[in-house]
Enzyme design. Structure first.
Site, mmCIF file in Angstrom:
data_model
loop_
_atom_site.group_PDB
_atom_site.id
_atom_site.type_symbol
_atom_site.label_atom_id
_atom_site.label_comp_id
_atom_site.label_asym_id
_atom_site.label_seq_id
_atom_site.Cartn_x
_atom_site.Cartn_y
_atom_site.Cartn_z
ATOM 1 C CB ALA A 25 19.049 2.544 19.414
ATOM 2 C CG ASP A 141 21.854 15.943 14.839
ATOM 3 O OD1 ASP A 141 21.596 16.114 13.632
ATOM 4 O OD2 ASP A 141 22.290 14.869 15.295
#
Length: 649
Positions: A25, A141
Site C-alpha cells: 500500500a 490515529d
C-alpha cells in the site's frame, strides 16, 4: 493494473538483508512493501518514508525515537517493529508481516459487523492500545486503516470472533505532528475519528485514543461514522459541537448496553471518559460478558421445554456462557473469574407456594408498595439527572470579556476561557463561541467555556533575502503563507537561485493563505563593465559600443582634463546585459580664471598676483618697471595655466 511494475524498489535489497518482493500500500507519509529477511528467512513488512518527509530533519529524528519506543512494546496485539534504518537517505521500518486484511477492508466488504464480532475486535484493539498507554505512548490515529485482522486458525477472517487483531502505526502520527506547525494547521488524526480536544487545543493523551476507539466501535456497529462531509474542518468541529448519536438510532435492535458503552467512550469532555484504553477494555469485557449471559438466558427460555407433569427431571441444568475465561490471558483483567454458568432450575416447588392465601396477599401489598416507592425514586432521580439540575445556557456571543464576567457573577455560573479564535469581523476580546451553545443545557452553577476573539489573523512576511527557494518556501509555509516565484534578475552579490527580494516586502502583515512573490537571483550578468575612468569620452564611447553597451554622459566641473571620464555607473567589473546603459561622468575641464586688470601696477607685484591665480606669466622689457599693457586683457576668462604676457617699462 499492476502498480508494482513501475516501482523501482521491487527486487531491491535494502541494507544487504531485506529483499523487497512487492508493494502492499502507499499512504500519505510512507509506502509499505513485503520483503524477505534473507538473514532469518522470514517475510516482513517494510515501511519506507516518502522523500517529502525525509527532508525534514526534525521529523526523521522524531520518527527514529518513536520507532525505538514502539520496538520496546511487546504485546500480541501490537504489530512488532524488528528493525529500522535508512535507504538512500529515506528512513524505513521493518515490521511484523500480518497475513490478513485491515478492518477498513472488512467494513468495505461487509458494511457493518454483529455486536459479538465488534466487541471481539474492540477488545483486542484496546488490549494493544492499553499496553501502549502503560508505556507512556499515545497512538493519536486510531482508525480502521490501522487495525489489521489476521487470519483465524478456525477458518480465515470470516470468523471474526476467533481472528487475531493487531494495531499498527503507534507513534507515527506523533512524529508527523511534531514536524509541522499545522501541516498548514492540519490535524494529525483522521477527522472522522478525531477527539474534540485535539481540534480545539491540539492536546492529546490516552483519553484521545479512547474517543477514537469509541468512534471505531460506532462504525463497526452501524456501518458509518457519526460525522461525515466534504469539508474536513467542518467534520472536525462536528466532534466538538455535537454528541455522538446512539448506534441503535441507526440500527434498530442493538442492545442499550452498546449505546451506553459508545456514549461513555465518546463523551466530548475528556474527563468524563474512561481514563485510558485499559479502563475502557474493562467496560467492554463487562458488556461482552453481560450480552453473552443475556443470549444464553434467551436461548434457554426458547429451547428448554417445561417438564411434563409428574416427570422426573434434574434439579439444575447448567449452560456455560462465552465469558472472560475463554479469553487468552493477555486479554483478561487481573483476577477475572473463570467462565460462569447460567442456571435454569425446574421441578422444584417454592416454599412460599405452600403458605396460605393471606400470606400471599400481604406479600403482594408489600411488594407493590416497594415497587411504587422505587418507581418514584427512579422517576425523581431521572428527572434530576436529565432535567432538574440543568438550565438554559445564556447567549454570550458578541459580549466583551467584562460583560461575560458580569453575566457569570449575576447568573451564577463559572467561566472558563478557551484558547480563543481569530476573527475578521468580531473585535478582539469579544466572545466568538461558547460551549454549551446559547440555550443549550448546562448544570446550574456549572462551567461555560468561552472563546474570545483574537482579532484578525495576520502573519508578518519574514526576511527571505539570501535564502534558497526551498528554504524560503518552508519559511512561508510555517506561517501559513504561500510562495510564488517571480521573474529572476541578475545580481553580482547574491548567488544564483537565492532570493533577491520579496513582494510584499519584509514585515508586511498578511492574511492566512496570502501569496508572497519572490525574485530569485540569476547570478552575475554575462557582460563585464570595463574600467573607463581617465579615458577620453570618445575612446570610452567606442569601447562600450564594441561590448554592446550604451553610454549615457553627464558633464561635471572637474580639475581633470576636459572630456576625460571621471566616474561611471555601474562600477568596473559589474555584470550587465546587452544594451544596458553605462552612465559616464565627463569632466568639463577646470573652472575658468578671470584675468585681472594689472595696468600701472609694479611689474613684480602683478607677476605674483597672476601666479597666485594659477596662471603662467611672461614679463617683457623691464621687470622692475610698471605694467603698461597685458595680453589677455583685464577681465578676460581663461583656463588655468594659461600664459599672460605683461609689458613693463
Amino acid at each position: 493494473m499492476d502498480t508494482t511494475v513501475a516501482d523501482t524498489l521491487i527486487g531491491t535489497t535494502i541494507d544487504g538483508r531485506y529483499r523487497i518482493t512487492g508493494r502492499v500500500a502507499r499512504g500519505g507519509m510512507a509506502t509499505v512493501y513485503t520483503a524477505t529477511d534473507e538473514r532469518l528467512e522470514r517475510t516482513v513488512a517494510l515501511k519506507i518514508i516518502h522523500p517529502s518527509q525525509a527532508t525534514n530533519a526534525h521529523f526523521v529524528d522524531r520518527f527514529t525515537d518513536e520507532a525505538k519506543t514502539i520496538a520496546r512494546l511487546t504485546h500480541p496485539n501490537v504489530v512488532a517493529v524488528y528493525d529500522q534504518g535508512r535507504h538512500q537517505g529515506l528512513p524505513y521500518l521493518v515490521m511484523e508481516y500480518v497475513q490478513g486484511r485491515t478492518l477498513r477492508d472488512l467494513l468495505t466488504q461487509r458494511r457493518r459487523l454483529s455486536p459479538v464480532e465488534a466487541l471481539a475486535i474492540l477488545e483486542q484493539m484496546l488490549a494493544a492500545i492499553a499496553a501502549a498507554h502503560r508505556a507512556g505512548l499515545v497512538h493519536r490515529d486510531v482508525k480502521p486503516e490501522n487495525v489489521l485482522v489476521a487470519e483465524a486458525p478456525s477458518g480465515g477472517v470470516a470468523n471474526l470472533v476467533d481472528a487475531v487483531v493487531k494495531v499498527a502505526d503507534f507513534g507515527l502520527a506523533r512524529a508527523v505532528e511534531a514536524s509541522s506547525a499545522d501541516e498548514s494547521g492540519q490535524l494529525m488524526a483522521t477527522v472522522a475519528y478525531v477527539a474534540p480536544e485535539l481540534v480545539t487545543d491540539g492536546h492529546a493523551d490516552a483519553r484521545t485514543d479512547v474517543y477514537s476507539a469509541g468512534i471505531v466501535l460506532f462504525e463497526m456497529l452501524t456501518g458509518r461514522v457519526p460525522f461525515d462531509g466534504d469539508d474536513p474542518v467542518a467534520v472536525a468541529w462536528e466532534h466538538v459541537d455535537n454528541d455522538v448519536p446512539a448506534p441503535s438510532s441507526l440500527v434498530k435492535g442493538l442492545p442499550k448496553a452498546l449505546d451506553d458503552l459508545t456514549a461513555r467512550a465518546t463523551r466530548r469532555d475528556p474527563g468524563a471518559r474512561p481514563t485510558d484504553a485499559g479502563a475502557l477494555l474493562a467496560e467492554v469485557q463487562t458488556v461482552r460478558d453481560d450480552l453473552g449471559a443475556a443470549n444464553v438466558e434467551t436461548a434457554l427460555l426458547r429451547q428448554v421445554p417445561p417438564p411434563a407433569r409428574g416427570a422426573m427431571v434434574d434439579a439444575t441444568t447448567v449452560v456455560p456462557a462465552v465469558g472472560a475465561g475463554d479469553r487468552p490471558s493477555w486479554a483478561r483483567l487481573p483476577n477475572q473469574a473463570a467462565p460462569r454458568g447460567q442456571e435454569y432450575t425446574a421441578g422444584r416447588i417454592p416454599r412460599s407456594a405452600k403458605r396460605g392465601a393471606g400470606g400471599t396477599d400481604r406479600r403482594r401489598i408489600l411488594l407493590s408498595a416497594a415497587v411504587a416507592v422505587m418507581v418514584l425514586v427512579v422517576i425523581g432521580s431521572t428527572w434530576w439527572v436529565t432535567l432538574g439540575r440543568y438550565t438554559d445556557a445564556p447567549s454570550l456571543i458578541n459580549q466583551t470579556k467584562a460583560q461575560v464576567e458580569l453575566s457569570a457573577q449575576q447568573q451564577g455560573f463559572e467561566l472558563f476561557y478557551g484558547d480563543g479564535a481569530y476573527s475578521e469581523t468580531i473585535p478582539k476580546d469579544t466572545v466568538v463561541s461558547q460551549d454549551p451553545a446559547p440555550d443549550g443545557k448546562v448544570v446550574k452553577g456549572g462551567v461555560i467555556t468561552v472563546n474570545l476573539s483574537l482579532g484578525p489573523e495576520r502573519f508578518a512576511v519574514p526576511d527571505l533575502a539570501g535564502l534558497e527557494l526551498a528554504a524560503a518556501r518552508g519559511e512561508l509555509e510555517q506561517i501559513n503563507l504561500k510562495l510564488k516565484e517571480g521573474e529572476g534578475q541578475y545580481s553580482d552579490t547574491v548567488p544564483e537561485g537565492a532570493v533577491l527580494s520579496s513582494n510584499p516586502e519584509t514585515g508586511t502583515q498578511l492574511k492566512r493563505g496570502a501569496t508572497v512573490t519572490v525574485t530569485l537571483s540569476k547570478g552575475r550578468a554575462p557582460i563585464r563593465v570595463p574600467d573607463l575612468n581617465g579615458k577620453n569620452i570618445n575612446d570610452a564611447r567606442r569601447e562600450l559600443a564594441e561590448l554592446g553597451l550604451a553610454a549615457v554622459e553627464r558633464y561635471k566641473d572637474s580639475d581633470q582634463p576636459k572630456d576625460s571620464v571621471i566616474g561611471q555607473t555601474p562600477k568596473a567589473g559589474t555584470g550587465a546585459n546587452k544594451d544596458d546603459q553605462v552612465t559616464l561622468d565627463v569632466s568639463k575641464g577646470p573652472p575658468l580664471v578671470t584675468v585681472p586688470d594689472l595696468t600701472n601696477q609694479p611689474c613684480q607685484q602683478a607677476k605674483a598676483t597672476l601666479e597666485g591665480m594659477g596662471l603662467r606669466v611672461r614679463v617683457d622689457f623691464n621687470p622692475n618697471a610698471f605694467v603698461r599693457s597685458q595680453q589677455p586683457g583685464g577681465n578676460t576668462q581663461v583656463e588655468p595655466q594659461t600664459e599672460v604676457a605683461i609689458q613693463c617699462f
